[in-house]
Design a protein around this motif. Structure first.
Motif, mmCIF file in Angstrom:
data_model
loop_
_atom_site.group_PDB
_atom_site.id
_atom_site.type_symbol
_atom_site.label_atom_id
_atom_site.label_comp_id
_atom_site.label_asym_id
_atom_site.label_seq_id
_atom_site.Cartn_x
_atom_site.Cartn_y
_atom_site.Cartn_z
ATOM 1 N N ALA A 1 0.828 -1.206 0.000
ATOM 2 C CA ALA A 1 0.000 0.000 0.000
ATOM 3 C C ALA A 1 0.862 1.255 0.000
ATOM 4 C CB ALA A 1 -0.932 0.004 1.213
ATOM 5 N N MET A 2 2.169 1.094 0.202
ATOM 6 C CA MET A 2 3.091 2.227 0.182
ATOM 7 C C MET A 2 3.315 2.708 -1.250
ATOM 8 S SD MET A 2 6.085 0.847 2.771
ATOM 9 C CE MET A 2 5.710 0.332 4.452
ATOM 10 N N THR A 3 3.794 3.935 -1.384
ATOM 11 C CA THR A 3 4.205 4.420 -2.696
ATOM 12 C C THR A 3 5.453 3.654 -3.133
ATOM 13 O OG1 THR A 3 5.670 6.135 -1.809
ATOM 14 C CG2 THR A 3 3.344 6.717 -2.132
ATOM 15 N N ASP A 4 5.733 3.671 -4.426
ATOM 16 C CA ASP A 4 6.928 2.995 -4.930
ATOM 17 C C ASP A 4 8.191 3.534 -4.273
ATOM 18 O OD1 ASP A 4 5.406 1.430 -6.594
ATOM 19 O OD2 ASP A 4 5.785 2.613 -8.399
ATOM 20 N N ASP A 5 8.252 4.861 -4.093
ATOM 21 C CA ASP A 5 9.441 5.468 -3.490
ATOM 22 C C ASP A 5 9.611 5.029 -2.042
ATOM 23 O OD1 ASP A 5 10.069 6.760 -5.825
ATOM 24 O OD2 ASP A 5 9.297 8.720 -5.200
ATOM 25 N N ALA A 6 8.513 5.017 -1.293
ATOM 26 C CA ALA A 6 8.578 4.623 0.122
ATOM 27 C C ALA A 6 8.959 3.156 0.251
ATOM 28 C CB ALA A 6 7.239 4.889 0.804
ATOM 29 N N ARG A 7 8.417 2.329 -0.634
ATOM 30 C CA ARG A 7 8.737 0.904 -0.591
ATOM 31 C C ARG A 7 10.202 0.671 -0.955
ATOM 32 N NH1 ARG A 7 4.586 -0.798 -3.284
ATOM 33 N NH2 ARG A 7 5.564 -1.116 -5.322
ATOM 34 N N SER A 8 10.696 1.385 -1.948
ATOM 35 C CA SER A 8 12.092 1.238 -2.353
ATOM 36 C C SER A 8 13.038 1.695 -1.248
ATOM 37 C CB SER A 8 12.368 2.046 -3.626
ATOM 38 O OG SER A 8 11.639 1.528 -4.714
ATOM 39 N N LEU A 9 12.705 2.778 -0.582
ATOM 40 C CA LEU A 9 13.542 3.283 0.503
ATOM 41 C C LEU A 9 13.598 2.295 1.654
ATOM 42 C CD1 LEU A 9 15.219 5.571 1.744
ATOM 43 C CD2 LEU A 9 13.074 6.544 2.623
ATOM 44 N N LEU A 10 12.450 1.768 2.048
ATOM 45 C CA LEU A 10 12.412 0.797 3.142
ATOM 46 C C LEU A 10 13.173 -0.466 2.775
ATOM 47 C CD1 LEU A 10 9.374 -0.054 5.380
ATOM 48 C CD2 LEU A 10 10.798 -1.870 4.458
ATOM 49 N N ARG A 11 12.978 -0.933 1.547
ATOM 50 C CA ARG A 11 13.657 -2.152 1.108
ATOM 51 C C ARG A 11 15.163 -1.956 1.108
ATOM 52 N NH1 ARG A 11 10.815 -3.222 -3.416
ATOM 53 N NH2 ARG A 11 12.136 -1.847 -4.645
ATOM 54 N N ASN A 12 15.633 -0.838 0.614
ATOM 55 C CA ASN A 12 17.075 -0.603 0.540
ATOM 56 C C ASN A 12 17.703 -0.482 1.920
ATOM 57 O OD1 ASN A 12 19.440 0.100 -1.318
ATOM 58 N ND2 ASN A 12 19.441 1.827 0.105
ATOM 59 N N ARG A 13 16.982 0.134 2.832
ATOM 60 C CA ARG A 13 17.513 0.367 4.171
ATOM 61 C C ARG A 13 17.383 -0.848 5.077
ATOM 62 N NH1 ARG A 13 21.019 4.532 4.962
ATOM 63 N NH2 ARG A 13 20.195 6.528 4.259
ATOM 64 N N LYS A 14 16.305 -1.583 4.945
ATOM 65 C CA LYS A 14 15.959 -2.584 5.959
ATOM 66 C C LYS A 14 15.998 -4.029 5.477
ATOM 67 C CE LYS A 14 14.975 0.610 9.035
ATOM 68 N NZ LYS A 14 15.811 0.779 10.261
ATOM 69 N N ILE A 15 15.975 -4.257 4.148
ATOM 70 C CA ILE A 15 15.909 -5.628 3.620
ATOM 71 C C ILE A 15 17.093 -5.872 2.696
ATOM 72 C CG2 ILE A 15 14.525 -7.313 2.362
ATOM 73 C CD1 ILE A 15 12.040 -5.658 3.029
ATOM 74 N N GLY A 16 17.907 -6.847 3.040
ATOM 75 C CA GLY A 16 18.985 -7.268 2.155
ATOM 76 C C GLY A 16 18.484 -8.372 1.243
ATOM 77 N N ILE A 17 18.717 -8.240 -0.054
ATOM 78 C CA ILE A 17 18.203 -9.198 -1.033
ATOM 79 C C ILE A 17 19.370 -9.808 -1.808
ATOM 80 C CG2 ILE A 17 16.706 -9.539 -3.035
ATOM 81 C CD1 ILE A 17 15.170 -7.004 -2.131
ATOM 82 N N ILE A 18 19.430 -11.135 -1.813
ATOM 83 C CA ILE A 18 20.419 -11.848 -2.617
ATOM 84 C C ILE A 18 19.643 -12.598 -3.697
ATOM 85 C CG2 ILE A 18 22.282 -13.544 -2.623
ATOM 86 C CD1 ILE A 18 22.531 -12.992 0.427
ATOM 87 N N PRO A 19 19.614 -12.080 -4.923
ATOM 88 C CA PRO A 19 18.811 -12.712 -5.979
ATOM 89 C C PRO A 19 19.468 -13.981 -6.498
ATOM 90 C CG PRO A 19 20.037 -10.879 -6.886
ATOM 91 C CD PRO A 19 20.320 -10.884 -5.403
ATOM 92 N N GLN A 20 18.680 -14.804 -7.159
ATOM 93 C CA GLN A 20 19.208 -16.037 -7.724
ATOM 94 C C GLN A 20 20.178 -15.766 -8.865
ATOM 95 O OE1 GLN A 20 16.654 -19.028 -9.924
ATOM 96 N NE2 GLN A 20 16.986 -20.141 -8.017
ATOM 97 N N GLU A 21 19.861 -14.763 -9.669
ATOM 98 C CA GLU A 21 20.749 -14.468 -10.793
ATOM 99 C C GLU A 21 22.027 -13.793 -10.292
ATOM 100 O OE1 GLU A 21 17.827 -11.019 -10.429
ATOM 101 O OE2 GLU A 21 17.730 -13.218 -10.420
#
Length: 229
Positions: A78-98
């Motif tokens: 429900a967050m804006t794209d910018d808010a979601r991207s900021l939270l993800r970058n700051r709080k969630i580390g992502i290791i993709p398969q590729e």
């Protein structure tokens, strides 16, 4: 490390498929899930079972067809794209398969990229070098990423995901192309992250990873179930 709760409530993901029987198929059936703080959770299952689709919904990269993803009680989608991207970058580390890196940047610069987005590059340089040492590629810090092998790219991705000291780490087959010794190093690193309070979720085919897990789930045909191992 403060706790951040991630909870999925009835999330499902359908994809369009034009055939004689149906116009869509469910890659992930309706699922409730809580990622426990300070624990290493692993998901196993065959290729095509829905594991990657599921974790992509959890880390904000793929919106669910139905249901909610709550981060500390707030609806992530429900967050804006910018808010979601900021939270993800700051709080969630992502290791993709590729295996991927920015070819115009060195290994060190690639690792620092998430921090550089918010002006923290110089402050995080020492941490970046320590992470590269932990994953065994400190000697490649000044090499350009397009010169790396697949396993070296994987290790760079692990360091990059941890640079902002995330509260949640989500990894998709992070040891898939690593040798046995490096796989053990990475698994110990993830376990240590969990013991220090991070919520760690890992998709894996590695049987050697199971003893490190606090919780194990199995995904089969889009259905997630607790697995006894």
């Amino acid at each position: 490390m403060p706790d951040m709760k991630l909870e999925a409530r009835g999330i499902r993901r359908d994809f369009f498929r034009n055939n004689s029987e149906s116009n869509f198929f469910s890659a992930v059936e309706k699922t409730d899930f809580v990622l426990e703080e300070g624990r290493l959770t692993e998901i196993i299952g065959r290729s095509g079972s829905g594991k990657t689709t599921f974790i992509n919904m959890l880390c904000g990269l793929l919106s669910p067809t139905e249901g909610q993803l709550l981060i500390d009680g707030s609806d992530f989608y429900a967050m804006t794209d910018d808010a979601r991207s900021l939270l993800r970058n700051r709080k969630i580390g992502i290791i993709p398969q590729e295996r991927a890196g920015l070819s115009s940047l060195t290994v060190l610069e690639n690792v620092l990229a998430p921090a550089a987005m918010y002006g923290d590059m110089n402050e995080k340089k020492e941490r970046a070098l320590e992470l590269l040492k932990l994953v065994g590629i400190a000697d490649l810090a000044n090499v350009f990423s397009n010169e790396l092998s697949g396993g070296e790219l994987r290790r760079m991705s692990i360091a990059r995901a941890l640079i902002n000291e995330p509260e949640i780490l989500i990894a998709d087959e992070p040891t898939g192309d690593l040798d046995d010794e490096t796989t053990e190093t990475v698994l110990r690193l993830f376990k240590n992250c969990a013991e220090r309070g991070m919520s760690v979720l890992m998709v894996t085919h590695e049987l050697s990873a199971l003893p490190y897990a606090d919780y194990v789930y199995k995904m089969d045909k889009g259905i997630l179930q607790v697995c006894s191992v």
